[in-house]
Design an enzyme around this catalytic site. Structure first.
Site, PDB file in Angstrom:
ATOM      1  N   GLU A 155      -6.063  -4.713  10.091  1.00  0.00           N
ATOM      2  CA  GLU A 155      -5.014  -3.733  10.361  1.00  0.00           C
ATOM      3  C   GLU A 155      -5.372  -2.969  11.634  1.00  0.00           C
ATOM      4  OE1 GLU A 155      -2.693  -2.586   6.559  1.00  0.00           O
ATOM      5  OE2 GLU A 155      -4.450  -1.325   6.672  1.00  0.00           O
TER       6      GLU A 155
ATOM      7  N   LYS B  78       0.173   4.238  -0.319  1.00  0.00           N
ATOM      8  CA  LYS B  78      -0.447   5.465   0.217  1.00  0.00           C
ATOM      9  C   LYS B  78      -0.201   6.630  -0.762  1.00  0.00           C
ATOM     10  CE  LYS B  78      -0.022   3.463   4.723  1.00  0.00           C
ATOM     11  NZ  LYS B  78      -0.220   3.635   6.153  1.00  0.00           N
TER      12      LYS B  78
ATOM     13  N   ASN C 213       0.878  -1.173   0.000  1.00  0.00           N
ATOM     14  CA  ASN C 213       0.000   0.000   0.000  1.00  0.00           C
ATOM     15  C   ASN C 213       0.916   1.223   0.000  1.00  0.00           C
ATOM     16  OD1 ASN C 213      -1.745   2.081   0.452  1.00  0.00           O
ATOM     17  ND2 ASN C 213      -2.271   1.482   2.558  1.00  0.00           N
TER      18      ASN C 213
ATOM     19  N   SER D  27       2.781  -2.014  10.481  1.00  0.00           N
ATOM     20  CA  SER D  27       4.209  -2.079  10.842  1.00  0.00           C
ATOM     21  C   SER D  27       4.866  -3.405  10.468  1.00  0.00           C
ATOM     22  CB  SER D  27       4.409  -1.760  12.321  1.00  0.00           C
ATOM     23  OG  SER D  27       4.069  -0.398  12.573  1.00  0.00           O
TER      24      SER D  27
ATOM     25  N   GLY E  84       1.882   2.341  10.823  1.00  0.00           N
ATOM     26  CA  GLY E  84       2.864   3.418  10.758  1.00  0.00           C
ATOM     27  C   GLY E  84       3.487   3.766  12.093  1.00  0.00           C
TER      28      GLY E  84
ATOM     29  N   GLU F 110      -7.022   4.949   7.259  1.00  0.00           N
ATOM     30  CA  GLU F 110      -6.841   6.381   6.961  1.00  0.00           C
ATOM     31  C   GLU F 110      -8.086   6.946   6.272  1.00  0.00           C
ATOM     32  OE1 GLU F 110      -3.004   5.843   5.127  1.00  0.00           O
ATOM     33  OE2 GLU F 110      -2.295   5.201   7.101  1.00  0.00           O
TER      34      GLU F 110
ATOM     35  N   HIS G  61      -9.801   1.495   4.354  1.00  0.00           N
ATOM     36  CA  HIS G  61      -8.512   1.600   5.053  1.00  0.00           C
ATOM     37  C   HIS G  61      -8.661   2.550   6.236  1.00  0.00           C
ATOM     38  CE1 HIS G  61      -4.398   2.834   5.890  1.00  0.00           C
ATOM     39  NE2 HIS G  61      -4.057   1.648   5.422  1.00  0.00           N
TER      40      HIS G  61
END
Ligand code: PGA
Length: 250
Positions: free
Chosen positions: A167, A11, A9, A211, A173, A98, A96
């Site tokens: 996730e 991003k 991904n 991560s 992150g 985010e 996702h």
């Protein structure tokens, strides 16, 4: 046997030229392995360049990171499923963290996107996961089940074309991954839930994300409940991505 899916991904990184350069470097070191697929979720403007760069590659797939559910119209700034397909995408991330937490995307919107993708024969990768506060309140499984409720009403054939990515938001992150055992426990609960929906639950790949690095990829894929990895930061460097793609648990 479910194939192992190693999904990048990117991003909001790597425009068309950067994507092409990355993939040239990746392909120079890539050795396709049996029962293993490498997927790239790239920015929508880079889908065509990524698809062109990977045209002759084996066991790879290009996807988008987000879509809108209407096929066309006055939706400034959005990308429809048919447009993503035309550019070369055959999978899409949905929900996702985010999208949920930075852009306020709701479960209802996530459900509409899943249905639009399935109708166009594009693989939805539905992302689910709890925040740190939810985990500390012992709400992990209830949050994940609520996020999976968007699948209610889908038939068995539709469910068979899904991928789920677990996730945990606190692991994305942050450098702090879930332990393989913790992730496996949530994956098992997801699989049980899919079974209650009528899915041939055994066939739905469930990826772990948050991560993932070259140093922990092997132990994560060593868990039988973990069918692959969704990788952000460590997928942006060709060497570290190649190390994850080639990780062996044995
Ligand atoms: P990370 O991101 O690997 O950088 O934690 C994973 C993701 O957001 O899919």
């Amino acid at each position: 046997m479910r194939p192992l899916i190693l999904a990048a991904n990117w991003k909001m990184h790597l425009g068309p030229a950067g994507a092409a350069a990355f993939l040239r470097e990746f392909l120079a070191g890539y050795h396709p392995a049996s029962n293993r697929e490498v997927w790239f979720f790239v920015p929508s403007v880079s889908v065509a360049a990524a698809a062109a760069a990977l045209r002759d590659a084996t066991a790879v797939r290009v996807g988008v990171q987000n879509v809108y559910w209407e096929p066309k119209g006055a939706f400034t700034g959005e990308t429809s499923v048919p447009m993503a397909v035309e550019a070369g995408a055959s999978a899409a991330l949905v929900g996702h963290s985010e999208r949920r937490h930075v852009f306020g995307e709701t479960d209802a919107e996530t459900g509409l996107k899943v249905r639009a993708l399935l109708a166009a024969d594009v693989i939805p990768v539905l992302c689910v996961g709890e925040t740190l506060a939810e985990r500390e309140r012992d709400q992990t499984l209830s949050v994940v089940r609520r996020q999976l409720a968007v699948l209610d009403g889908l038939d068995r054939a539709a469910l068979a074309r899904l991928v789920i990515a677990y996730e945990p938001v606190w692991a994305i992150g942050t450098g702090r991954n879930a332990t393989p055992a913790d992730a496996a426990q949530v994956h098992a609960a997801i699989r049980t839930h899919l079974g209650t929906l009528g899915a041939a639950g055994d066939h739905v790949p469930i990826l772990y994300g948050g991560s993932v690095k070259p140093g922990n990829a092997a132990e994560l894929i060593g868990e039988s409940e973990i069918d692959g990895l969704l990788v952000g930061g460590a997928s942006l460097d060709p060497a570290s991505w190649l190390a994850i793609v080639g990780a062996r648990s044995d």
